[in-house]
Design an enzyme around this catalytic site. Sequence first.
Site, short mmCIF file in Angstrom:
data_model
loop_
_atom_site.label_atom_id
_atom_site.label_comp_id
_atom_site.label_asym_id
_atom_site.label_seq_id
_atom_site.Cartn_x
_atom_site.Cartn_y
_atom_site.Cartn_z
N VAL A 1 0.77 -1.22 -0.02
CA VAL A 1 0.08 -0.05 -0.05
C VAL A 1 0.81 1.30 -0.05
O VAL A 1 0.78 2.08 -0.92
CB VAL A 1 -0.80 -0.06 1.17
CG1 VAL A 1 -1.53 1.29 1.26
CG2 VAL A 1 -2.01 -1.16 0.83
N LYS B 1 15.40 -2.61 2.84
CA LYS B 1 14.29 -2.20 1.96
C LYS B 1 14.59 -0.68 1.24
O LYS B 1 14.35 -0.55 0.08
CB LYS B 1 12.87 -2.41 2.67
CG LYS B 1 11.86 -2.13 1.60
CD LYS B 1 10.65 -2.43 2.33
CE LYS B 1 9.69 -3.45 2.04
NZ LYS B 1 8.36 -3.80 2.61
N GLU C 1 -3.64 -6.76 -4.57
CA GLU C 1 -2.23 -7.07 -4.93
C GLU C 1 -2.36 -7.80 -6.40
O GLU C 1 -3.35 -8.23 -6.78
CB GLU C 1 -1.83 -8.18 -3.83
CG GLU C 1 -1.58 -7.45 -2.59
CD GLU C 1 -0.97 -8.30 -1.69
OE1 GLU C 1 -0.32 -9.29 -2.03
OE2 GLU C 1 -1.03 -8.19 -0.32
N CYS D 1 -5.19 -9.82 3.86
CA CYS D 1 -6.32 -9.02 4.08
C CYS D 1 -7.48 -9.60 4.63
O CYS D 1 -8.22 -9.33 5.78
CB CYS D 1 -6.36 -7.61 3.29
SG CYS D 1 -4.82 -6.65 3.52
N1 LIG Z 1 -1.60 -5.53 0.89
C1 LIG Z 1 -2.93 -5.25 0.37
O1 LIG Z 1 -3.34 -5.45 -0.62
C2 LIG Z 1 -3.70 -4.06 1.18
C3 LIG Z 1 -3.38 -3.81 2.39
N2 LIG Z 1 -3.99 -2.75 3.13
C4 LIG Z 1 -3.56 -2.17 4.51
O2 LIG Z 1 -2.69 -1.51 4.34
C5 LIG Z 1 -1.81 -1.71 5.50
C6 LIG Z 1 -0.38 -1.96 5.06
O3 LIG Z 1 -0.46 -3.47 4.22
P1 LIG Z 1 0.62 -3.86 3.35
O4 LIG Z 1 1.13 -2.69 2.55
O5 LIG Z 1 0.29 -4.98 2.66
O6 LIG Z 1 1.74 -4.12 4.45
P2 LIG Z 1 3.41 -4.48 3.89
O7 LIG Z 1 3.78 -5.57 5.05
O8 LIG Z 1 3.39 -5.12 2.85
O9 LIG Z 1 4.15 -3.27 4.32
C7 LIG Z 1 4.05 -2.56 5.52
C8 LIG Z 1 5.60 -1.76 5.67
O10 LIG Z 1 5.55 -1.03 6.88
C9 LIG Z 1 6.87 -0.87 7.49
N3 LIG Z 1 6.72 -0.66 8.71
C10 LIG Z 1 6.35 -1.25 9.63
N4 LIG Z 1 6.41 -0.66 10.89
C11 LIG Z 1 6.84 0.71 10.63
C12 LIG Z 1 7.37 1.88 11.42
N5 LIG Z 1 6.95 2.12 12.60
N6 LIG Z 1 7.60 3.00 10.57
C13 LIG Z 1 7.93 2.86 9.15
N7 LIG Z 1 7.78 1.86 8.52
C14 LIG Z 1 7.23 0.59 9.17
C15 LIG Z 1 7.33 -2.24 7.06
O11 LIG Z 1 8.80 -2.68 7.30
C16 LIG Z 1 6.75 -2.64 5.69
O12 LIG Z 1 7.45 -2.07 4.85
C17 LIG Z 1 -2.60 -3.03 6.38
O13 LIG Z 1 -3.31 -2.26 7.40
C18 LIG Z 1 -3.31 -3.49 5.42
O14 LIG Z 1 -4.38 -4.38 5.79
C19 LIG Z 1 -5.19 -2.13 2.60
C20 LIG Z 1 -5.40 -2.43 1.32
C21 LIG Z 1 -4.69 -3.14 0.36
O1 LIG Z 2 -7.73 -4.85 1.99
C1 LIG Z 2 -6.89 -5.79 1.20
O2 LIG Z 2 -5.81 -5.88 1.34
C2 LIG Z 2 -7.61 -6.11 -0.05
O3 LIG Z 2 -7.99 -7.27 -0.11
C3 LIG Z 2 -8.53 -7.96 -1.16
O4 LIG Z 2 -7.32 -7.82 -2.30
P1 LIG Z 2 -6.06 -9.06 -2.25
O5 LIG Z 2 -5.97 -9.59 -0.81
O6 LIG Z 2 -5.12 -8.52 -3.00
O7 LIG Z 2 -6.95 -10.23 -2.74
P2 LIG Z 2 -8.43 -10.58 -3.81
O8 LIG Z 2 -8.10 -10.51 -5.22
O9 LIG Z 2 -9.36 -9.91 -3.16
O10 LIG Z 2 -8.33 -12.33 -3.53
C4 LIG Z 2 -8.39 -12.54 -2.11
C5 LIG Z 2 -8.60 -14.16 -2.20
O11 LIG Z 2 -9.87 -14.62 -2.71
C6 LIG Z 2 -9.64 -15.71 -3.86
N1 LIG Z 2 -10.49 -15.40 -4.77
C7 LIG Z 2 -10.78 -14.17 -5.22
C8 LIG Z 2 -11.84 -14.19 -6.38
C9 LIG Z 2 -12.32 -15.28 -6.81
O12 LIG Z 2 -13.40 -15.28 -7.80
N2 LIG Z 2 -12.16 -16.40 -6.15
C10 LIG Z 2 -11.29 -16.67 -4.98
O13 LIG Z 2 -11.05 -17.62 -4.67
C11 LIG Z 2 -7.82 -15.32 -4.18
O14 LIG Z 2 -7.51 -16.37 -4.73
C12 LIG Z 2 -7.49 -14.98 -2.65
O15 LIG Z 2 -6.78 -16.03 -1.90
C13 LIG Z 2 -9.58 -6.97 -1.69
O16 LIG Z 2 -9.93 -7.54 -3.26
C14 LIG Z 2 -9.18 -5.45 -1.87
O17 LIG Z 2 -10.15 -4.82 -2.48
C15 LIG Z 2 -8.64 -4.90 -0.70
O18 LIG Z 2 -7.88 -3.64 -0.78
#
Ligand SMILES: NC(=O)C1=CN([C@@H]2O[C@H](COP(=O)(O)OP(=O)(O)OC[C@H]3O[C@@H](n4cnc5c(N)ncnc54)[C@H](O)[C@@H]3O)[C@@H](O)[C@H]2O)C=CC1
Ligand SMILES: O=C(O)[C@H]1O[C@H](OP(=O)(O)OP(=O)(O)OC[C@H]2O[C@@H](n3ccc(=O)[nH]c3=O)[C@H](O)[C@@H]2O)[C@H](O)[C@@H](O)[C@@H]1O
Length: 449
Positions: free
Chosen positions: A14, A38, A159, A264
């Site tokens: 994110v 990183k 993702e 997530c």
């Molecule tokens: N991965 C996704 O698709 C999505 C994630 N989110 C939410 O966004 C948030 C972040 O998720 P990701 O990006 O997946 O996490 P991530 O684990 O990929 O990245 C988090 C980063 O924050 C850094 N970090 C941790 N503590 C820190 C600190 N105190 N100061 C500076 N950097 C620090 C880590 O080293 C890491 O690089 C979570 O709350 C998640 O639920 C929301 C939408 C989509």
């Molecule tokens: O909060 C988040 O982190 C994100 O979580 C999901 O995104 P993501 O985790 O990247 O993955 P998805 O594409 O939603 O898939 C989630 C899971 O459902 C499964 N899936 C998805 C779609 C489908 O038709 N069938 C199915 O089994 C995928 O294989 C996977 O295991 C949401 O789709 C995003 O909108 C949100 O921002």
Amino acid sequence: MFARRVMVVGTGYVGLTTGACLASLGHEVVCADIDEAKVDRLRRGVVDIVEPGLSELVVEQTSAGRLSFVVGAATALGAFEDARPAEVLFLCVPTPMGAGGVADLRAVESVMEEVGASLAPGTVVVNKSTVPVGTAERTAEMLERSDIGVVSNPEFLREGSAVKDFLGPDRIVVGSDNQDAAERVAALYARLGAPTVLTDAASAELMKYAANCFLAMKLSYVNAMAELCERVGADIGDVTEGIGYDRRIGQAFLSPGPGWGGSCLPKDTHALLQVADAADFEFRLLRATIDTNTRQRQRIVDKVRLAVTGKRTGSLSRVRLCLLGLTFKAGTDDLRDSPALAIAALLRQAGADLVGFDPALTDGLDGAPAPTEVEGVPLAPDAVTAAQGAEATIVLTEWPVFRTVDWAAMAGAMKRPIVVDTRNLVDPATLRRAGITAVGLGRRGDGAE
Ligand SMILES: NC(=O)C1=CN([C@@H]2O[C@H](COP(=O)(O)OP(=O)(O)OC[C@H]3O[C@@H](n4cnc5c(N)ncnc54)[C@H](O)[C@@H]3O)[C@@H](O)[C@H]2O)C=CC1
Ligand SMILES: O=C(O)[C@H]1O[C@H](OP(=O)(O)OP(=O)(O)OC[C@H]2O[C@@H](n3ccc(=O)[nH]c3=O)[C@H](O)[C@@H]2O)[C@H](O)[C@@H](O)[C@@H]1O
């Protein structure tokens, strides 16, 4: 358009996407992370996650002078051009599942402790991490500063399509009790022309969970429907196609699978359940959504057992199995809460001997050698090598490349030509032509014993 000085804390899926994309919209962005290695890689233009277009954008925006990387949030404060202060601070740090399923907010709190007192008057703190209702209010209390606005701006990117989703969002949600701060955040995205929901902080925070839990519910429903199809002799592909034409339902997110996973949906469904419990609301629908998903993993193991041994109670002890796909879905190298790995663990508990292949795990990070195993599953360099001597191949991730694997070579490599396709990905006719017995989820004949 009015360019702002934006600080982004956390450079994961994110944070890095937010930083690079906001820079591409013309803002001056400094990204901070606690992970020094990183930050060092990012400065060299090396992005350690698989995200289409992200490396290119990072390199482009860094060269254009709009994007830079530093170690630690406190350092970022002094890293803008002419030492001017940040105007907006985005929190993009992890909020993993904590004890009992609640969201662990320690990273959010630690950043606030680190920089809260040093923020310039008028700075807007934006929470983009997924956090329970009340976090914006608590952040404002922690800050103890009336001159800082706190805004909830949840992120909905997926993702594997993070950049595309960020720059072409279905909607932007901005929630705050401070209208001026909310409008300043909404203005950052003005060039995207996306529908924008301006609301209070609690509604914005809940909206994020409401979306993810609805998606999880949709998938648990589809997986349950696929099981029912097997029992009554219907076909899940036809059923979902038919219901998907109803615009109120839609065709997206209707593919049955080994259960939903990733970093997530699992943690967010549990966190919302905890929020509901704390509010004395028994959210039965959400609990059933989670339970259905847990059961789905065991259901896949049962299917493999039946396919390989011909019996519901047959033993998988010392049975060699080839696993195709270990990431939680296609298009990413993310292994967090991967259903494939959860199923691998269950198969191993049952005594099976596993070998996996995943196209996202064939290269090491930043020139390092490729991993040789993941959570105890040895990795092969390609699908046919992974299939050597296997009594069945299990397709666990919907990588398109698995459709065009040389299935005749796979059949030749396997000890017994059986494929359990948990994604209904590979055309069963292709498998049959290669002499392979194909088992899927909820397709005609999949329930037959
Ligand atoms: N991965 C996704 O698709 C999505 C994630 N989110 C939410 O966004 C948030 C972040 O998720 P990701 O990006 O997946 O996490 P991530 O684990 O990929 O990245 C988090 C980063 O924050 C850094 N970090 C941790 N503590 C820190 C600190 N105190 N100061 C500076 N950097 C620090 C880590 O080293 C890491 O690089 C979570 O709350 C998640 O639920 C929301 C939408 C989509
Ligand atoms: O909060 C988040 O982190 C994100 O979580 C999901 O995104 P993501 O985790 O990247 O993955 P998805 O594409 O939603 O898939 C989630 C899971 O459902 C499964 N899936 C998805 C779609 C489908 O038709 N069938 C199915 O089994 C995928 O294989 C996977 O295991 C949401 O789709 C995003 O909108 C949100 O921002």
